[in-house]
Design a protein around this motif. Structure first.
Motif, mmCIF file in Angstrom:
data_model
loop_
_atom_site.group_PDB
_atom_site.id
_atom_site.type_symbol
_atom_site.label_atom_id
_atom_site.label_comp_id
_atom_site.label_asym_id
_atom_site.label_seq_id
_atom_site.Cartn_x
_atom_site.Cartn_y
_atom_site.Cartn_z
ATOM 1 N N ALA A 75 -24.756 10.874 -12.700
ATOM 2 C CA ALA A 75 -24.696 11.735 -11.827
ATOM 3 C C ALA A 75 -23.243 13.074 -12.336
ATOM 4 C CB ALA A 75 -24.392 11.469 -10.308
ATOM 5 N N MET A 76 -22.155 12.973 -12.483
ATOM 6 C CA MET A 76 -21.767 13.937 -12.498
ATOM 7 C C MET A 76 -21.553 13.798 -14.218
ATOM 8 S SD MET A 76 -19.037 14.482 -10.184
ATOM 9 C CE MET A 76 -16.992 13.557 -10.505
ATOM 10 N N ASP A 114 -23.048 4.808 -21.523
ATOM 11 C CA ASP A 114 -22.775 4.291 -20.777
ATOM 12 C C ASP A 114 -23.147 3.346 -20.830
ATOM 13 O OD1 ASP A 114 -23.413 6.514 -17.664
ATOM 14 O OD2 ASP A 114 -23.969 4.584 -18.039
ATOM 15 N N ASN A 134 -14.748 9.574 -17.654
ATOM 16 C CA ASN A 134 -15.746 10.432 -16.625
ATOM 17 C C ASN A 134 -15.814 8.535 -15.644
ATOM 18 O OD1 ASN A 134 -17.459 11.315 -14.733
ATOM 19 N ND2 ASN A 134 -18.672 10.204 -15.438
ATOM 20 N N TYR A 154 -10.474 0.608 -5.729
ATOM 21 C CA TYR A 154 -10.843 1.727 -5.967
ATOM 22 C C TYR A 154 -9.729 3.002 -6.295
ATOM 23 C CZ TYR A 154 -13.304 6.050 -6.716
ATOM 24 O OH TYR A 154 -13.530 7.600 -7.616
ATOM 25 N N LYS A 158 -7.537 3.791 -9.657
ATOM 26 C CA LYS A 158 -7.391 5.156 -9.560
ATOM 27 C C LYS A 158 -6.543 5.609 -9.958
ATOM 28 C CE LYS A 158 -12.028 6.016 -10.058
ATOM 29 N NZ LYS A 158 -11.918 7.728 -11.827
HETATM 30 N N1 LIG Z 1 -19.225 11.648 -6.784
HETATM 31 C C1 LIG Z 1 -18.128 11.918 -5.791
HETATM 32 O O1 LIG Z 1 -17.500 12.012 -4.805
HETATM 33 C C2 LIG Z 1 -16.481 11.164 -6.813
HETATM 34 C C3 LIG Z 1 -15.419 11.648 -6.253
HETATM 35 C C4 LIG Z 1 -13.919 11.313 -6.718
HETATM 36 C C5 LIG Z 1 -14.445 10.151 -7.906
HETATM 37 N N2 LIG Z 1 -15.120 10.339 -8.832
HETATM 38 C C6 LIG Z 1 -15.355 9.193 -9.895
HETATM 39 O O2 LIG Z 1 -16.115 10.278 -11.092
HETATM 40 C C7 LIG Z 1 -16.514 9.707 -11.476
HETATM 41 C C8 LIG Z 1 -18.165 9.549 -12.094
HETATM 42 O O3 LIG Z 1 -18.826 9.746 -10.619
HETATM 43 P P1 LIG Z 1 -19.961 9.798 -10.638
HETATM 44 O O4 LIG Z 1 -20.420 10.163 -8.950
HETATM 45 O O5 LIG Z 1 -21.271 10.782 -11.739
HETATM 46 O O6 LIG Z 1 -20.507 8.213 -10.636
HETATM 47 P P2 LIG Z 1 -21.939 7.177 -10.804
HETATM 48 O O7 LIG Z 1 -22.131 6.556 -10.631
HETATM 49 O O8 LIG Z 1 -23.292 8.261 -11.066
HETATM 50 O O9 LIG Z 1 -21.960 7.369 -12.568
HETATM 51 C C9 LIG Z 1 -20.827 7.008 -13.396
HETATM 52 C C10 LIG Z 1 -21.545 6.143 -14.402
HETATM 53 O O10 LIG Z 1 -20.719 5.828 -14.840
HETATM 54 C C11 LIG Z 1 -21.193 4.237 -15.295
HETATM 55 N N3 LIG Z 1 -20.340 3.063 -16.009
HETATM 56 C C12 LIG Z 1 -20.064 2.507 -14.863
HETATM 57 N N4 LIG Z 1 -19.451 1.668 -15.158
HETATM 58 C C13 LIG Z 1 -19.856 1.502 -16.659
HETATM 59 C C14 LIG Z 1 -19.011 0.384 -17.919
HETATM 60 N N5 LIG Z 1 -18.166 -0.561 -17.731
HETATM 61 N N6 LIG Z 1 -19.715 0.836 -19.223
HETATM 62 C C15 LIG Z 1 -20.062 1.878 -18.782
HETATM 63 N N7 LIG Z 1 -20.186 3.221 -18.091
HETATM 64 C C16 LIG Z 1 -20.041 2.752 -17.143
HETATM 65 C C17 LIG Z 1 -22.473 4.471 -14.762
HETATM 66 O O11 LIG Z 1 -22.772 3.653 -15.140
HETATM 67 C C18 LIG Z 1 -22.435 5.869 -14.257
HETATM 68 O O12 LIG Z 1 -23.885 5.881 -15.509
HETATM 69 C C19 LIG Z 1 -16.068 7.887 -11.540
HETATM 70 O O13 LIG Z 1 -15.084 7.768 -11.950
HETATM 71 C C20 LIG Z 1 -15.845 8.329 -9.818
HETATM 72 O O14 LIG Z 1 -14.893 7.200 -9.474
HETATM 73 C C21 LIG Z 1 -16.564 10.596 -7.847
#
Ligand SMILES: NC(=O)c1ccc[n+]([C@@H]2O[C@H](COP(=O)([O-])OP(=O)(O)OC[C@H]3O[C@@H](n4cnc5c(N)ncnc54)[C@H](O)[C@@H]3O)[C@@H](O)[C@H]2O)c1
Length: 249
Positions: free
Chosen positions: A16-17, A36, A89, A157, A161
């Motif tokens: 998503a991000m 990814d 990310n 988690y 982190k």
């Molecule tokens: N969404 C939130 O509210 C939020 C808040 C704080 C921190 N974060 C952090 O931001 C980052 C992005 O979050 P998001 O909301 O886009 O999540 P998301 O799940 O949409 O995206 C994470 C991506 O990482 C990929 N991924 C996971 N494990 C992997 C691996 N072993 N190898 C390669 N790719 C892998 C997934 O396939 C996914 O596409 C993450 O690190 C998350 O912990 C998110």
């Protein structure tokens, strides 16, 4: 274009991000390689980068696998001759009361959120050293700073982190004289599609904890990533920046 001609590597590019971050980097003139483990989001990532007129490399890679990560990053470096920017990310959480978490679930949280950052960073650093500098931006979480206050039962988690926060500071010191800056953003709850599943009650309880009473915007996090990569940010390193509506106060 403030990052014209730079070569960036972004993990979790199909998430998503990730797509929003890729779009922002490309809009500033970066070519972006996306890693990814899930192939489905990588197409949209590539389209976002190309729509900005930049080159995209899409690599389906499990970054918890050291050898596979070395191969994928090696391919990018061979294609582009090096890397200037790394955005760690990829990651993801799991909600489980601590006393119910299995050993496998614990290891999974550490692998996905911390070991992956080691694997990718270890593969990229030699190229940055050879280039005489680089920018690393790690996406941590408010969970690293505030434990489970925002999302309860996320101890694995939060611990992983927090490891990213420690690694960010250690690497900032280790590479400070090599022209490589290492910073982290600790986002609070973001307005991502996953949040649309919240019930009105869940949403109200979440917002009640956040001083601004709002969710964060991934587009704003993307601006912060760009900011850390600008030439004017050369003297910023080891910063852990909460972007969380005041939640970490
Ligand atoms: N969404 C939130 O509210 C939020 C808040 C704080 C921190 N974060 C952090 O931001 C980052 C992005 O979050 P998001 O909301 O886009 O999540 P998301 O799940 O949409 O995206 C994470 C991506 O990482 C990929 N991924 C996971 N494990 C992997 C691996 N072993 N190898 C390669 N790719 C892998 C997934 O396939 C996914 O596409 C993450 O690190 C998350 O912990 C998110």
């Amino acid at each position: 274009m403030r990052l014209a001609g730079k070569k960036a590597l972004l993990t979790g590019a199909g998430g998503a991000m990730g797509k929003v971050f890729a779009q922002a980097l490309a809009a500033e003139g970066c070519d972006v390689a996306g890693l990814d483990v899930a192939a489905d989001g990588l197409g949209a990532f590539g389209e976002a980068v190309q729509a900005a007129g930049r080159q995209a490399l899409e690599l389906k890679t499990d970054i918890t696998d050291f050898a596979a990560t070395q191969d994928a990053v090696g391919e990018v470096i061979q294609t582009w001759g090096g890397l200037d920017i790394l955005v760690n990310n990829a990651g993801g959480g799991m909600v489980r009361p601590f006393h119910e978490m299995t050993e496998q679930e614990w290891h999974r949280m550490v692998e996905v959120n911390l070991t992956s950052v080691f694997n990718v960073t270890a593969a990229v650093i030699p190229s940055m050293l050879a280039r005489g500098g680089g920018r690393i931006v790690n996406i941590a979480s408010i969970a690293a700073l505030r434990g489970g206050r925002l999302v309860r039962h996320a101890s694995g988690y939060a611990a992983a982190k927090a490891g990213v926060v420690g690694l960010t500071k250690a690497l900032a010191i280790e590479y400070a004289t090599s022209g490589i800056t290492v910073n982290a953003i600790a986002p609070g709850a973001q307005q991502t599609p996953g949040r649309d599943r919240d019930t009105p009650e869940q949403r109200e309880a979440l917002l009640a904890q956040i001083p601004t009473r709002t969710l964060g915007r991934p587009e704003d996090l993307a601006e912060t990533i760009v900011f850390f990569c600008l030439p004017s940010a050369a003297y910023l390193t080891g910063v852990i920046l909460p972007q969380d509506g005041g939640h970490a106060i």
